[in-house]
Design a protein around this motif. Structure first.
Motif, mmCIF file in Angstrom:
data_model
loop_
_atom_site.group_PDB
_atom_site.id
_atom_site.type_symbol
_atom_site.label_atom_id
_atom_site.label_comp_id
_atom_site.label_asym_id
_atom_site.label_seq_id
_atom_site.Cartn_x
_atom_site.Cartn_y
_atom_site.Cartn_z
ATOM 1 N N ASN A 235 0.896 -0.992 -0.024
ATOM 2 C CA ASN A 235 0.069 -0.399 -0.117
ATOM 3 C C ASN A 235 0.832 1.166 -0.256
ATOM 4 N N GLY A 236 0.682 1.684 -1.138
ATOM 5 C CA GLY A 236 1.359 3.540 -0.897
ATOM 6 C C GLY A 236 2.605 3.892 -1.188
ATOM 7 N N GLU A 237 3.395 2.311 -1.855
ATOM 8 C CA GLU A 237 4.577 2.452 -2.334
ATOM 9 C C GLU A 237 4.705 3.092 -3.920
ATOM 10 N N PRO A 238 5.894 4.211 -3.369
ATOM 11 C CA PRO A 238 6.168 4.747 -4.630
ATOM 12 C C PRO A 238 6.821 4.193 -5.132
ATOM 13 N N MET A 239 6.899 4.469 -6.915
ATOM 14 C CA MET A 239 7.609 3.163 -8.043
ATOM 15 C C MET A 239 9.051 3.580 -7.760
ATOM 16 N N ARG A 240 9.690 4.465 -7.496
ATOM 17 C CA ARG A 240 11.534 4.093 -6.850
ATOM 18 C C ARG A 240 11.167 3.605 -5.826
ATOM 19 N N VAL A 241 10.742 3.423 -4.616
ATOM 20 C CA VAL A 241 10.482 2.171 -4.084
ATOM 21 C C VAL A 241 10.080 0.809 -4.571
ATOM 22 N N THR A 242 9.589 0.353 -5.304
ATOM 23 C CA THR A 242 9.113 -0.667 -6.431
ATOM 24 C C THR A 242 10.378 -1.137 -6.830
ATOM 25 N N LYS A 243 11.444 -0.387 -7.494
ATOM 26 C CA LYS A 243 11.848 -0.291 -8.665
ATOM 27 C C LYS A 243 12.707 -1.608 -7.171
ATOM 28 N N TRP A 244 13.627 -1.084 -5.642
ATOM 29 C CA TRP A 244 13.976 -1.752 -5.428
ATOM 30 C C TRP A 244 13.724 -3.153 -4.693
ATOM 31 N N ALA A 245 12.159 -3.382 -4.388
ATOM 32 C CA ALA A 245 11.302 -4.197 -4.157
ATOM 33 C C ALA A 245 11.464 -5.131 -6.089
ATOM 34 N N ILE A 246 11.676 -5.062 -6.369
ATOM 35 C CA ILE A 246 11.551 -5.610 -7.861
ATOM 36 C C ILE A 246 13.161 -6.770 -7.869
ATOM 37 N N ARG A 247 14.659 -5.635 -7.627
ATOM 38 C CA ARG A 247 15.445 -5.981 -7.492
ATOM 39 C C ARG A 247 15.469 -6.971 -6.840
ATOM 40 N N SER A 248 15.080 -6.212 -5.801
ATOM 41 C CA SER A 248 15.374 -7.915 -4.149
ATOM 42 C C SER A 248 14.852 -9.053 -4.298
ATOM 43 N N ALA A 249 13.228 -8.880 -4.782
ATOM 44 C CA ALA A 249 12.428 -10.019 -5.261
ATOM 45 C C ALA A 249 13.556 -11.221 -5.984
ATOM 46 N N VAL A 250 13.394 -10.294 -7.128
ATOM 47 C CA VAL A 250 14.253 -11.405 -8.192
ATOM 48 C C VAL A 250 15.499 -12.181 -7.760
ATOM 49 N N GLU A 251 16.463 -11.462 -6.919
ATOM 50 C CA GLU A 251 16.747 -11.652 -5.860
ATOM 51 C C GLU A 251 17.110 -13.283 -5.459
ATOM 52 N N GLN A 252 16.101 -12.655 -4.554
ATOM 53 C CA GLN A 252 15.331 -14.062 -3.829
ATOM 54 C C GLN A 252 14.507 -15.434 -4.862
ATOM 55 N N LYS A 253 14.110 -14.902 -5.819
ATOM 56 C CA LYS A 253 12.706 -15.552 -6.370
ATOM 57 C C LYS A 253 13.262 -16.022 -7.498
ATOM 58 N N ARG A 254 13.787 -14.861 -8.676
ATOM 59 C CA ARG A 254 13.510 -15.044 -9.944
ATOM 60 C C ARG A 254 12.810 -15.737 -10.803
ATOM 61 N N PRO A 255 11.245 -14.964 -10.248
ATOM 62 C CA PRO A 255 10.490 -15.559 -11.626
ATOM 63 C C PRO A 255 10.898 -15.284 -12.957
ATOM 64 N N LYS A 256 9.142 -16.406 -13.994
ATOM 65 C CA LYS A 256 9.799 -15.856 -14.799
ATOM 66 C C LYS A 256 8.673 -14.487 -15.912
ATOM 67 N N LEU A 257 8.413 -13.924 -14.826
ATOM 68 C CA LEU A 257 7.925 -12.980 -15.451
ATOM 69 C C LEU A 257 7.095 -11.469 -14.834
#
Length: 490
Positions: free
Chosen positions: A75-97
């Motif tokens: 909730n309320g996540e700015p796009m600049r924070v989402t940028k880093w959330a995506i990077r951190s999640a990719v390092e943890q989960k490596r999704p296909k999409l």
């Protein structure tokens, strides 16, 4: 001397480990953090704000398409924070999409606060990525408390609960909204070519996300979930169309599609003093968006159907728990609107019984919710006849009956395991209605009869059927007194 140095080193190491353990324990737990620590692997990760939190139901992606997915929205996540959330999640989960909603382009455009970073990324491990994130987002004085959140949360010892030790319980992430909002739109839909700040900080963060996903060879899909936006909000959001064009990304602007119904599919809609709109989909709207998007993603990206596949038993167990939870909530629901809203879920079917001269026809919300289930009783005919409409979401069929008839649900062997039907109908007497019976082959479960109308008039009764077990979950009745619906247990 060497022995003393060794003791000092061991003490310092133990102290550091103790502080790290305390920090991990006292930091506030989030659903995203729980998902990132699970052993299960998700093919698709959804990111965005509360719009995605309310608007995407990963359980339905599994039920319909066999797609494994997490809702990682905050909730309320700015796009600049989402940028880093995506990077951190990719390092943890490596999704296909990765699927990213772009609503945040229109709000939270100022500098990022430490609180916003805590809400989104306290779960992220202390590593180079987190260090770079603090440098990118925060002034120097706020960085240490994000890198070492023990400084922020150390006083929580007396507040610790089971959740702090076991993590915040969630199956897929996300929220199920069960309200119905009156729809209103403050502005006409503007063309995507009308843009504001297409090179501002949020839009630039979106470009960095696109470049990162391209580098990591992970497809990125952009969405704008449906809802009313003010004119300037639309102009900010339209920058996503420009970014999508630059990076050759699919962009599904659902404001320009007829996926949801304005009358039934919004959980809340509000306008701030600034004129900005806030809104969320409810379970009906989220289900429609999720099912539409699930089909698009599976067809375009050949996402595998993991149902019945070895190694995905944990995902099957997740959905079993999810469906069981929904069944319990539906079976105990005492609010007419919420029950009708929940019955848009394809895991459940309904037979709606409306006696002649029912007050239901005077309730616009209730009638709209019936239409949302595919049911459209003739209000004039209800003056003298009795109606039963069946919405069978398992077979995507609708059957409507007046005064007589029955409907059956069948198991995999083709045997009728659950039936609803009229038993008799008396004509010509005030408030005289049929008996409706439901249950197994013996049809022993009497759901509705004319004697139930004394001393209070029943205006509608709903037979709820679980599509998985083909059994009757509940059959609550409701009466309308003035403008209030009262619940009568089946």
């Amino acid at each position: 001397m060497k022995k003393r140095i060794l003791h000092i080193f061991l003490f310092a190491a133990a102290l550091a480990l103790g502080v790290l353990a305390a920090a991990k324990l006292t930091v506030r737990k989030t659903e995203v953090g729980t998902l990132m620590q699970e052993n299960t692997q998700a093919d698709v990760l959804f990111f965005g704000t509360s719009h995605v939190n309310f608007g995407i139901l990963p359980g339905e992606l599994w039920a319909q398409n066999g797609i494994t997915a997490y809702n990682c929205a905050v909730n309320g996540e700015p796009m600049r924070v989402t940028k880093w959330a995506i990077r951190s999640a990719v390092e943890q989960k490596r999704p296909k999409l990765i699927v990213l909603d772009v609503y945040s382009l229109s709000v939270w455009r100022d500098n990022v606060s430490a609180g916003a970073v805590h809400s989104s990324l306290d779960w992220a491990p202390l590593n180079h990525t987190k260090l770079e994130m603090t440098k990118d987002l925060l002034p120097r004085e706020d960085r240490m408390e994000v890198l070492f959140p023990f400084a922020r949360y150390h006083a929580r010892w007396e507040e610790l609960t089971k959740e702090d030790f076991e993590g915040k319980q969630t199956l897929y992430g996300g929220t199920r909204g069960t309200n119905i909002a009156q729809y209103f739109a403050p502005a006409e839909l503007l063309p995507q070519t009308e843009m504001l700040d297409e090179y501002g900080q949020p839009a630039e963060a979106l470009r960095e996300i696109a470049a990162y996903c391209r580098k990591e060879n992970i497809p990125l899909v952009l969405t704008e979930l449906p809802g009313p936006n003010a004119a300037d909000q639309q102009r900010y959001i339209n920058a996503a169309a420009q970014v999508a064009k630059e990076y050759d990304l699919p962009y599904y602007d659902m404001d320009r599609m007829e996926i949801v119904r304005k009358e039934t599919d919004y959980n809340d809609i509000s306008m701030a003093e600034s004129g900005e709109m806030g809104y969320h989909l409810n379970v009906s709207g989220a289900g429609k968006v999720t099912r539409w998007l699930g089909n698009v993603l599976q067809n375009k990206y050949a996402l595998p159907d993991h149902r019945g596949e070895n190694g995905y038993e944990a995902w099957a167990e997740k959905y079993d728990a999810y469906h069981h939870q929904l069944a319990a909530e539906i079976a105990s629901e005492t609010n007419l609107y919420t029950l009708l809203l929940r019955l848009a879920d394809p895991g459940f079917s309904a037979a709606v019984v409306i006696p002649q001269q029912s007050n239901l026809i005077h309730d616009a919300n209730a009638m709209a919710l019936l239409q949302n289930l595919g049911l459209a009783p003739d209000t004039e005919r209800l003056a003298q006849d009795c109606y039963m409409g069946v919405s069978d979401t398992d077979t995507a069929s609708v059957q409507e009956m007046w005064n007589s008839g029955e409907y059956s649900w069948y198991n995999v062997n083709g045997s009728a395991v659950c039936k609803v039907g009229f038993e008799r109908c008396y004509q010509g007497e005030p408030y005289s209605n049929p008996s409706v019976i439901a249950g197994g082959e013996d049809r022993s479960h009497r759901v509705y009869n004319d004697l139930d109308r004394q001393p209070d008039k029943i205006d509608v009764q709903i037979v709820v059927v679980d599509n998985r077990s083909k059994t009757v979950l509940a059959a609550p009745a409701f009466s309308l007194s003035s403008t209030l619906w009262s619940y009568r247990k089946s």
